[in-house]
Design an enzyme around this catalytic site. Structure first.
Site, PDB file in Angstrom:
ATOM      1  CE1 TYR A  23      -3.529   2.727   0.640  1.00  0.00           C
ATOM      2  CE2 TYR A  23      -2.043   3.462   2.383  1.00  0.00           C
ATOM      3  CZ  TYR A  23      -3.139   3.680   1.569  1.00  0.00           C
ATOM      4  OH  TYR A  23      -3.829   4.867   1.663  1.00  0.00           O
ATOM      5  CD  GLU A  24       3.311   2.728   4.694  1.00  0.00           C
ATOM      6  OE1 GLU A  24       4.515   2.388   4.811  1.00  0.00           O
ATOM      7  OE2 GLU A  24       2.630   3.144   5.644  1.00  0.00           O
ATOM      8  CD  GLU A  87       8.417   1.724  12.627  1.00  0.00           C
ATOM      9  OE1 GLU A  87       8.808   1.687  11.446  1.00  0.00           O
ATOM     10  OE2 GLU A  87       8.802   2.600  13.415  1.00  0.00           O
ATOM     11  CE1 TYR A  90      -2.764  -2.835   5.173  1.00  0.00           C
ATOM     12  CE2 TYR A  90      -3.296  -4.834   6.391  1.00  0.00           C
ATOM     13  CZ  TYR A  90      -3.274  -4.125   5.213  1.00  0.00           C
ATOM     14  OH  TYR A  90      -3.745  -4.697   4.060  1.00  0.00           O
ATOM     15  CB  VAL A  91      -7.474  -1.596   9.280  1.00  0.00           C
ATOM     16  CG1 VAL A  91      -8.804  -2.341   9.159  1.00  0.00           C
ATOM     17  CG2 VAL A  91      -7.259  -1.117  10.712  1.00  0.00           C
ATOM     18  N   GLY A  99     -14.146   0.706  12.273  1.00  0.00           N
ATOM     19  CA  GLY A  99     -13.730   1.236  13.576  1.00  0.00           C
ATOM     20  C   GLY A  99     -12.482   0.592  14.157  1.00  0.00           C
ATOM     21  CG  ASN A 128      -2.100   7.277   3.727  1.00  0.00           C
ATOM     22  OD1 ASN A 128      -3.281   7.334   3.415  1.00  0.00           O
ATOM     23  ND2 ASN A 128      -1.574   6.252   4.383  1.00  0.00           N
ATOM     24  CE1 TYR A 135      -3.637   7.615  11.944  1.00  0.00           C
ATOM     25  CE2 TYR A 135      -2.107   8.586  10.389  1.00  0.00           C
ATOM     26  CZ  TYR A 135      -2.628   7.472  11.024  1.00  0.00           C
ATOM     27  OH  TYR A 135      -2.130   6.225  10.734  1.00  0.00           O
TER      28      TYR A 135
END
Length: 181
Positions: A23-24, A87, A90-91, A99, A128, A135
């Site tokens: 993903y990153e 660090e 992730y979901v 949630g 992102n 956040y």
């Protein structure tokens, strides 16, 4: 449900780390092995800790890990207290919006408050936008005046070659001992 990771979670954590790296946009950077994770999380002197987000399984099926948070203690010389550095969070895509991410962060915030830690910090990639928005919604403030720096590979080895002595080794041993107490 959020719970502390256990050794049997290592394969799932390893898989999710690889998914996060993809993903990153850096799958080639995810080089950690299950053995390394097991030692770091559950060895004689754990260096990191992990929480697992899981969803209930189907009828009679066990719960399934759908996310994780990997964290370690840091220290603020300004406040004189420890903190938590997240660090990785992730979901799995199929579980997003349920949630789990917020629950993982809430549990880490609870750990901070319960232990008297002054800070809970993490980094987010500047592209992102979904994470940045998430956040911001929970009240996390960007540290715009700070820039993360990293030494790795050859520059790390070159600087290490300039050190003269064993102070780092003995300091690490003292740190590892204090973390296990």
């Amino acid at each position: 449900m959020i719970r502390s990771a256990k050794p049997s979670d290592v394969p799932a954590i390893h898989t999710m780390i690889r998914e996060l790296a993809a993903y990153e946009r850096a799958p080639q950077e995810a080089k950690a092995t299950e053995e390394q994770l097991r030692e770091a999380l559950f060895g004689a002197h754990p260096a990191v800790f992990a929480l697992i987000a899981e969803e209930a399984g189907g009828a009679g099926e066990p719960a399934v890990p759908v996310g994780f948070a990997l964290w370690f203690r840091n220290f603020s010389t300004w406040t004189g207290t420890h903190g938590v550095y997240l660090e990785d969070l992730y979901v799995a895509p199929r579980a997003r919006g349920g949630g789990h991410g917020k629950a993982l962060l809430a549990e880490l915030a609870r750990i901070c408050v319960e232990r008297g830690y002054a800070r809970f910090e993490w980094s987010v990639l500047d592209w992102n936008e979904p994470a940045i928005g998430f956040y911001a919604a929970i009240g996390a403030e960007p540290m715009d005046e700070w820039t993360v720096r990293r030494l790795s590979g050859e520059p790390l080895r070159a600087l290490a070659a300039q050190a003269g002595g064993t102070a780092v080794t003995s300091g690490f041993l003292n740190e590892a001992t204090s973390l296990s107490n």
